[in-house]
Design a protein around this motif. Structure first.
Motif, PDB file in Angstrom:
ATOM      1  N   ARG A  60      98.282  -5.225  40.998  1.00 17.10           N
ATOM      2  CA  ARG A  60      97.345  -6.340  40.830  1.00 17.10           C
ATOM      3  C   ARG A  60      96.949  -6.492  39.366  1.00 17.10           C
ATOM      4  NH1 ARG A  60      94.936  -3.995  45.726  1.00 17.10           N
ATOM      5  NH2 ARG A  60      95.405  -5.334  47.520  1.00 17.10           N
ATOM      6  N   THR A  61      96.721  -5.371  38.705  1.00 14.34           N
ATOM      7  CA  THR A  61      96.323  -5.431  37.294  1.00 14.34           C
ATOM      8  C   THR A  61      97.399  -6.088  36.444  1.00 14.34           C
ATOM      9  OG1 THR A  61      94.996  -3.417  37.552  1.00 14.34           O
ATOM     10  CG2 THR A  61      95.584  -4.060  35.313  1.00 14.34           C
ATOM     11  N   PHE A  64      97.545  -9.953  37.013  1.00 11.05           N
ATOM     12  CA  PHE A  64      96.474 -10.680  36.317  1.00 11.05           C
ATOM     13  C   PHE A  64      96.680 -10.661  34.801  1.00 11.05           C
ATOM     14  CE2 PHE A  64      93.851  -9.607  40.210  1.00 11.05           C
ATOM     15  CZ  PHE A  64      93.836 -10.897  40.687  1.00 11.05           C
ATOM     16  N   ALA A  67      99.471 -13.161  33.795  1.00  9.15           N
ATOM     17  CA  ALA A  67      98.953 -14.526  33.874  1.00  9.15           C
ATOM     18  C   ALA A  67      97.986 -14.821  32.723  1.00  9.15           C
ATOM     19  CB  ALA A  67      98.263 -14.743  35.214  1.00  9.15           C
ATOM     20  N   ALA A  68      97.140 -13.846  32.365  1.00 14.25           N
ATOM     21  CA  ALA A  68      96.188 -14.035  31.265  1.00 14.25           C
ATOM     22  C   ALA A  68      96.911 -14.193  29.927  1.00 14.25           C
ATOM     23  CB  ALA A  68      95.213 -12.867  31.209  1.00 14.25           C
ATOM     24  N   SER A 193      90.230 -19.708  32.112  1.00 14.82           N
ATOM     25  CA  SER A 193      91.122 -18.972  33.012  1.00 14.82           C
ATOM     26  C   SER A 193      91.503 -17.614  32.425  1.00 14.82           C
ATOM     27  CB  SER A 193      92.376 -19.794  33.304  1.00 14.82           C
ATOM     28  OG  SER A 193      93.144 -19.976  32.129  1.00 14.82           O
ATOM     29  N   VAL A 194      91.651 -17.544  31.088  1.00 11.35           N
ATOM     30  CA  VAL A 194      91.945 -16.258  30.444  1.00 11.35           C
ATOM     31  C   VAL A 194      90.797 -15.273  30.678  1.00 11.35           C
ATOM     32  CG1 VAL A 194      92.279 -15.087  28.240  1.00 11.35           C
ATOM     33  CG2 VAL A 194      93.470 -17.223  28.699  1.00 11.35           C
ATOM     34  N   LEU A 197      90.790 -14.243  34.383  1.00 12.94           N
ATOM     35  CA  LEU A 197      91.927 -13.381  34.713  1.00 12.94           C
ATOM     36  C   LEU A 197      91.754 -11.977  34.130  1.00 12.94           C
ATOM     37  CD1 LEU A 197      94.856 -15.924  34.236  1.00 12.94           C
ATOM     38  CD2 LEU A 197      94.166 -14.839  36.380  1.00 12.94           C
ATOM     39  N   THR A 198      91.226 -11.884  32.911  1.00 13.16           N
ATOM     40  CA  THR A 198      90.987 -10.556  32.337  1.00 13.16           C
ATOM     41  C   THR A 198      89.879  -9.811  33.088  1.00 13.16           C
ATOM     42  OG1 THR A 198      89.542 -11.590  30.687  1.00 13.16           O
ATOM     43  CG2 THR A 198      91.805 -11.114  30.028  1.00 13.16           C
ATOM     44  N   LEU A 200      89.312 -10.181  36.329  1.00 14.94           N
ATOM     45  CA  LEU A 200      89.955  -9.737  37.563  1.00 14.94           C
ATOM     46  C   LEU A 200      90.876  -8.540  37.308  1.00 14.94           C
ATOM     47  CD1 LEU A 200      90.832 -13.190  39.189  1.00 14.94           C
ATOM     48  CD2 LEU A 200      89.021 -11.605  39.868  1.00 14.94           C
ATOM     49  N   ALA A 201      91.567  -8.555  36.151  1.00 14.52           N
ATOM     50  CA  ALA A 201      92.428  -7.416  35.800  1.00 14.52           C
ATOM     51  C   ALA A 201      91.601  -6.159  35.596  1.00 14.52           C
ATOM     52  CB  ALA A 201      93.229  -7.742  34.543  1.00 14.52           C
TER      53      ALA A 201
END
Length: 235
Positions: A60-61, A64, A67-68, A193-194, A197-198, A200-201
């Protein structure tokens, strides 16, 4: 005969006493610690499933983080704010805004925006990639420092939304039709979004993986399919 030197154990192979190695599991919800608990067992206090490590944390990390990294490029190249006046339209990116404030003499404001909107997301991305890569390899390199570094990015990550807040504030305040109108650009969505996403990571990454050796990770990966199949069986 040369000078006496103590035999030091290889840092990668040095045993580290962890809660998992002592047979203890901590609840991620209520922080209760249980001795001799089994994987997937419910917490006796709140009912949350107990795991030695977050399931599929690194997968998962990495998802994310990739994507980031992709969204980080348009976040810095596309305009985050569009100002329309009687004299035309002006498209500002994050760095062009920093340059404008610097040239105008607002050095403090330029430094704050540069640090909060450019350096902090880049620093957080770099650190998370480093932590995930070393954890995946089971490296024993500077484990205490890596654990502290993770807590640092948790603290500074909340300041990454400064640009989004400023643009949202200006968009709501400066709406003088026929004279000046400020709208949010596409870049602010990419920048937001960056940041998300970070975050969430960072939440997906299990910092306890820092203390695991290659052997411990290999044993856990071998046990993972067995646990998954057991959990999928009907009661």
């Amino acid at each position: 005969m040369g000078p006496f030197r103590p035999v030091e154990e290889d840092e990668d192979q040095a045993p580290v006493a962890t809660a998992a190695s002592l047979g203890m599991l901590a609840c991620p919800h209520c922080d209760a610690v249980w001795r001799d608990a089994h994987e997937g067992e419910a917490c006796g206090r709140c009912g949350t499933r107990l795991y030695t490590r977050k399931p599929y944390s690194l997968n998962r990390t990495w998802a994310f983080l990739i994507a980031a990294c992709i969204m980080y490029i348009p976040a810095n190249l596309l305009p985050v704010m569009i100002t329309r006046t009687l004299f035309g339209a002006q498209y500002d990116t994050i760095l062009s805004g920093v340059i404008y404030f610097w040239v105008s003499g607002a050095y403090g404001l330029a430094a704050i925006i540069f640090i909060a909107s450019f350096l902090v997301p880049l620093f957080k991305l770099t650190v998370l990639i480093l932590l995930a890569l070393l954890a995946q390899r089971g490296s024993g390199w500077r484990r205490p420092e890596r654990a502290k570094l993770y807590h640092i990015i948790e603290v500074i990550g909340r300041w990454s939304m400064l640009d989004v807040f400023v643009v949202s504030l200006l968009t709501g305040l400066v709406q003088i039709q026929g004279f000046a109108v400020i709208n949010a650009g596409v870049g602010i969505a990419a920048f937001g979004s960056v940041v998300v996403l970070t975050m969430l990571a960072s939440l997906s990454f299990d910092p306890r993986l820092t203390w695991d050796s290659r052997q411990q990770q290999a044993e856990r990966e071998r046990e993972q399919p067995v646990r998954d199949n057991r959990e999928e069986k009907p009661a």
